[in-house]
Scaffold this motif. Structure first.
Motif, PDB file in Angstrom:
ATOM      1  N   LEU A   1      85.766  24.551  51.208  1.00  0.00           N
ATOM      2  CA  LEU A   1      85.235  25.906  51.195  1.00  0.00           C
ATOM      3  C   LEU A   1      83.790  25.936  50.708  1.00  0.00           C
ATOM      4  CD1 LEU A   1      85.813  28.920  51.621  1.00  0.00           C
ATOM      5  CD2 LEU A   1      86.549  28.993  49.242  1.00  0.00           C
ATOM      6  N   MET A   2      83.492  25.182  49.643  1.00  0.00           N
ATOM      7  CA  MET A   2      82.118  25.137  49.142  1.00  0.00           C
ATOM      8  C   MET A   2      81.174  24.501  50.158  1.00  0.00           C
ATOM      9  SD  MET A   2      82.320  24.452  45.049  1.00  0.00           S
ATOM     10  CE  MET A   2      83.257  22.947  45.139  1.00  0.00           C
ATOM     11  N   LEU A   3      81.632  23.472  50.860  1.00  0.00           N
ATOM     12  CA  LEU A   3      80.824  22.844  51.896  1.00  0.00           C
ATOM     13  C   LEU A   3      80.547  23.824  53.036  1.00  0.00           C
ATOM     14  CD1 LEU A   3      79.533  20.132  52.759  1.00  0.00           C
ATOM     15  CD2 LEU A   3      81.657  19.677  53.994  1.00  0.00           C
ATOM     16  N   ALA A   4      81.553  24.574  53.443  1.00  0.00           N
ATOM     17  CA  ALA A   4      81.366  25.559  54.510  1.00  0.00           C
ATOM     18  C   ALA A   4      80.415  26.658  54.079  1.00  0.00           C
ATOM     19  CB  ALA A   4      82.717  26.151  54.903  1.00  0.00           C
ATOM     20  N   ILE A   5      80.530  27.127  52.845  1.00  0.00           N
ATOM     21  CA  ILE A   5      79.623  28.167  52.356  1.00  0.00           C
ATOM     22  C   ILE A   5      78.202  27.640  52.264  1.00  0.00           C
ATOM     23  CG2 ILE A   5      79.037  29.539  50.315  1.00  0.00           C
ATOM     24  CD1 ILE A   5      81.982  30.138  50.023  1.00  0.00           C
ATOM     25  N   TYR A   6      78.032  26.364  51.885  1.00  0.00           N
ATOM     26  CA  TYR A   6      76.685  25.792  51.866  1.00  0.00           C
ATOM     27  C   TYR A   6      76.076  25.813  53.261  1.00  0.00           C
ATOM     28  CZ  TYR A   6      72.897  22.536  52.128  1.00  0.00           C
ATOM     29  OH  TYR A   6      71.678  21.992  52.403  1.00  0.00           O
ATOM     30  N   PHE A   7      76.823  25.327  54.255  1.00  0.00           N
ATOM     31  CA  PHE A   7      76.268  25.257  55.598  1.00  0.00           C
ATOM     32  C   PHE A   7      76.002  26.640  56.175  1.00  0.00           C
ATOM     33  CE2 PHE A   7      77.691  20.794  55.774  1.00  0.00           C
ATOM     34  CZ  PHE A   7      76.493  20.245  56.173  1.00  0.00           C
ATOM     35  N   VAL A   8      76.840  27.599  55.866  1.00  0.00           N
ATOM     36  CA  VAL A   8      76.619  28.948  56.385  1.00  0.00           C
ATOM     37  C   VAL A   8      75.517  29.649  55.608  1.00  0.00           C
ATOM     38  CG1 VAL A   8      77.668  31.225  56.670  1.00  0.00           C
ATOM     39  CG2 VAL A   8      78.945  29.198  57.298  1.00  0.00           C
ATOM     40  N   GLY A   9      75.470  29.458  54.307  1.00  0.00           N
ATOM     41  CA  GLY A   9      74.563  30.245  53.485  1.00  0.00           C
ATOM     42  C   GLY A   9      73.239  29.617  53.124  1.00  0.00           C
ATOM     43  N   ALA A  10      73.141  28.304  53.060  1.00  0.00           N
ATOM     44  CA  ALA A  10      71.923  27.709  52.514  1.00  0.00           C
ATOM     45  C   ALA A  10      71.308  26.629  53.373  1.00  0.00           C
ATOM     46  CB  ALA A  10      72.218  27.132  51.131  1.00  0.00           C
ATOM     47  N   GLU A  11      71.904  26.259  54.469  1.00  0.00           N
ATOM     48  CA  GLU A  11      71.366  25.160  55.281  1.00  0.00           C
ATOM     49  C   GLU A  11      70.243  25.690  56.176  1.00  0.00           C
ATOM     50  OE1 GLU A  11      70.551  21.644  57.062  1.00  0.00           O
ATOM     51  OE2 GLU A  11      71.786  21.880  55.309  1.00  0.00           O
ATOM     52  N   GLN A  12      69.094  25.869  55.569  1.00  0.00           N
ATOM     53  CA  GLN A  12      67.889  26.238  56.315  1.00  0.00           C
ATOM     54  C   GLN A  12      66.711  26.123  55.363  1.00  0.00           C
ATOM     55  OE1 GLN A  12      68.552  30.377  57.298  1.00  0.00           O
ATOM     56  NE2 GLN A  12      66.545  30.921  56.608  1.00  0.00           N
ATOM     57  N   GLY A  13      65.588  25.836  55.902  1.00  0.00           N
ATOM     58  CA  GLY A  13      64.375  25.816  55.097  1.00  0.00           C
ATOM     59  C   GLY A  13      64.298  24.645  54.136  1.00  0.00           C
ATOM     60  N   ALA A  14      63.931  24.932  52.880  1.00  0.00           N
ATOM     61  CA  ALA A  14      63.678  23.900  51.882  1.00  0.00           C
ATOM     62  C   ALA A  14      64.953  23.170  51.456  1.00  0.00           C
ATOM     63  CB  ALA A  14      63.005  24.508  50.659  1.00  0.00           C
ATOM     64  N   THR A  15      66.101  23.804  51.565  1.00  0.00           N
ATOM     65  CA  THR A  15      67.345  23.174  51.125  1.00  0.00           C
ATOM     66  C   THR A  15      68.078  22.462  52.250  1.00  0.00           C
ATOM     67  OG1 THR A  15      68.618  25.178  51.525  1.00  0.00           O
ATOM     68  CG2 THR A  15      67.646  24.915  49.329  1.00  0.00           C
ATOM     69  N   ALA A  16      67.443  22.337  53.407  1.00  0.00           N
ATOM     70  CA  ALA A  16      68.111  21.761  54.574  1.00  0.00           C
ATOM     71  C   ALA A  16      68.355  20.265  54.404  1.00  0.00           C
ATOM     72  CB  ALA A  16      67.289  22.012  55.827  1.00  0.00           C
ATOM     73  N   LEU A  17      69.535  19.818  54.758  1.00  0.00           N
ATOM     74  CA  LEU A  17      69.866  18.395  54.759  1.00  0.00           C
ATOM     75  C   LEU A  17      69.554  17.758  56.102  1.00  0.00           C
ATOM     76  CD1 LEU A  17      73.325  18.430  52.936  1.00  0.00           C
ATOM     77  CD2 LEU A  17      71.106  17.818  51.984  1.00  0.00           C
ATOM     78  N   PHE A  18      69.552  18.553  57.160  1.00  0.00           N
ATOM     79  CA  PHE A  18      69.313  18.051  58.505  1.00  0.00           C
ATOM     80  C   PHE A  18      68.027  18.655  59.046  1.00  0.00           C
ATOM     81  CE2 PHE A  18      73.913  18.231  57.881  1.00  0.00           C
ATOM     82  CZ  PHE A  18      74.233  16.899  58.075  1.00  0.00           C
ATOM     83  N   LYS A  19      67.267  17.863  59.788  1.00  0.00           N
ATOM     84  CA  LYS A  19      66.025  18.359  60.380  1.00  0.00           C
ATOM     85  C   LYS A  19      66.351  19.279  61.546  1.00  0.00           C
ATOM     86  CE  LYS A  19      62.837  14.789  59.128  1.00  0.00           C
ATOM     87  NZ  LYS A  19      61.664  14.067  59.542  1.00  0.00           N
ATOM     88  N   GLY A  20      65.451  20.174  61.809  1.00  0.00           N
ATOM     89  CA  GLY A  20      65.631  21.088  62.923  1.00  0.00           C
ATOM     90  C   GLY A  20      66.468  22.293  62.535  1.00  0.00           C
ATOM     91  N   MET A  21      66.743  23.119  63.508  1.00  0.00           N
ATOM     92  CA  MET A  21      67.479  24.358  63.281  1.00  0.00           C
ATOM     93  C   MET A  21      68.871  24.319  63.900  1.00  0.00           C
ATOM     94  SD  MET A  21      65.472  26.288  61.520  1.00  0.00           S
ATOM     95  CE  MET A  21      65.997  27.955  61.758  1.00  0.00           C
ATOM     96  N   TYR A  22      69.395  23.119  64.169  1.00  0.00           N
ATOM     97  CA  TYR A  22      70.678  23.005  64.862  1.00  0.00           C
ATOM     98  C   TYR A  22      71.828  23.603  64.060  1.00  0.00           C
ATOM     99  CZ  TYR A  22      68.041  19.830  67.794  1.00  0.00           C
ATOM    100  OH  TYR A  22      67.107  19.297  68.619  1.00  0.00           O
ATOM    101  N   VAL A  23      71.902  23.272  62.784  1.00  0.00           N
ATOM    102  CA  VAL A  23      72.993  23.791  61.955  1.00  0.00           C
ATOM    103  C   VAL A  23      72.839  25.291  61.784  1.00  0.00           C
ATOM    104  CG1 VAL A  23      74.065  23.710  59.673  1.00  0.00           C
ATOM    105  CG2 VAL A  23      73.321  21.607  60.766  1.00  0.00           C
ATOM    106  N   HIS A  24      71.609  25.739  61.574  1.00  0.00           N
ATOM    107  CA  HIS A  24      71.358  27.170  61.404  1.00  0.00           C
ATOM    108  C   HIS A  24      71.791  27.950  62.647  1.00  0.00           C
ATOM    109  CE1 HIS A  24      69.376  30.899  60.286  1.00  0.00           C
ATOM    110  NE2 HIS A  24      68.861  30.919  61.507  1.00  0.00           N
ATOM    111  N   GLU A  25      71.425  27.459  63.801  1.00  0.00           N
ATOM    112  CA  GLU A  25      71.801  28.150  65.043  1.00  0.00           C
ATOM    113  C   GLU A  25      73.308  28.094  65.284  1.00  0.00           C
ATOM    114  OE1 GLU A  25      69.920  30.098  66.816  1.00  0.00           O
ATOM    115  OE2 GLU A  25      68.218  29.664  65.523  1.00  0.00           O
ATOM    116  N   PHE A  26      73.955  27.023  64.868  1.00  0.00           N
ATOM    117  CA  PHE A  26      75.403  26.896  65.053  1.00  0.00           C
ATOM    118  C   PHE A  26      76.170  27.909  64.208  1.00  0.00           C
ATOM    119  CE2 PHE A  26      79.524  24.881  64.125  1.00  0.00           C
ATOM    120  CZ  PHE A  26      80.008  24.779  65.414  1.00  0.00           C
ATOM    121  N   VAL A  27      75.699  28.173  62.983  1.00  0.00           N
ATOM    122  CA  VAL A  27      76.399  29.090  62.080  1.00  0.00           C
ATOM    123  C   VAL A  27      75.700  30.445  61.976  1.00  0.00           C
ATOM    124  CG1 VAL A  27      77.417  27.221  60.722  1.00  0.00           C
ATOM    125  CG2 VAL A  27      75.226  28.177  60.032  1.00  0.00           C
ATOM    126  N   HIS A  28      74.784  30.725  62.891  1.00  0.00           N
ATOM    127  CA  HIS A  28      73.970  31.934  62.808  1.00  0.00           C
ATOM    128  C   HIS A  28      74.804  33.213  62.784  1.00  0.00           C
ATOM    129  CE1 HIS A  28      71.153  35.032  64.359  1.00  0.00           C
ATOM    130  NE2 HIS A  28      70.383  34.460  63.450  1.00  0.00           N
TER     131      HIS A  28
END
Length: 72
Positions: A34-61
């Motif tokens: 649950l914490m991993l899912a909330i991280y990817f939905v809520g914080a995976e963009q910008g300075a805190t991103a673990l992956f380059k690009g906007m792929y994760v952001h667009e997937f959970v947009h």
């Protein structure tokens, strides 16, 4: 006929109990997922991103907007 004999043939229904020792590892595993899912939905963009690009952001947009996380 009395009421005492009316229920003599019914089985005793009891609710099984689950010991906390068996339930705790599943609760920890579920909360980590649950914490991993909330991280990817809520914080995976910008300075805190673990992956380059906007792929994760667009997937959970759409999930971000559904849960109330701002991203625009």
């Amino acid at each position: 006929m009395t009421n005492a004999n009316a229920h003599a043939g019914t089985p005793d229904i009891s609710i099984p109990t689950i010991p906390l020792g068996e339930l705790l590892p599943w609760l920890v595993f579920g909360s980590l997922l649950l914490m991993l899912a909330i991280y990817f939905v809520g914080a995976e963009q910008g300075a805190t991103a673990l992956f380059k690009g906007m792929y994760v952001h667009e997937f959970v947009h759409d999930g971000r907007h559904l849960l109330g996380f701002p991203c625009h």
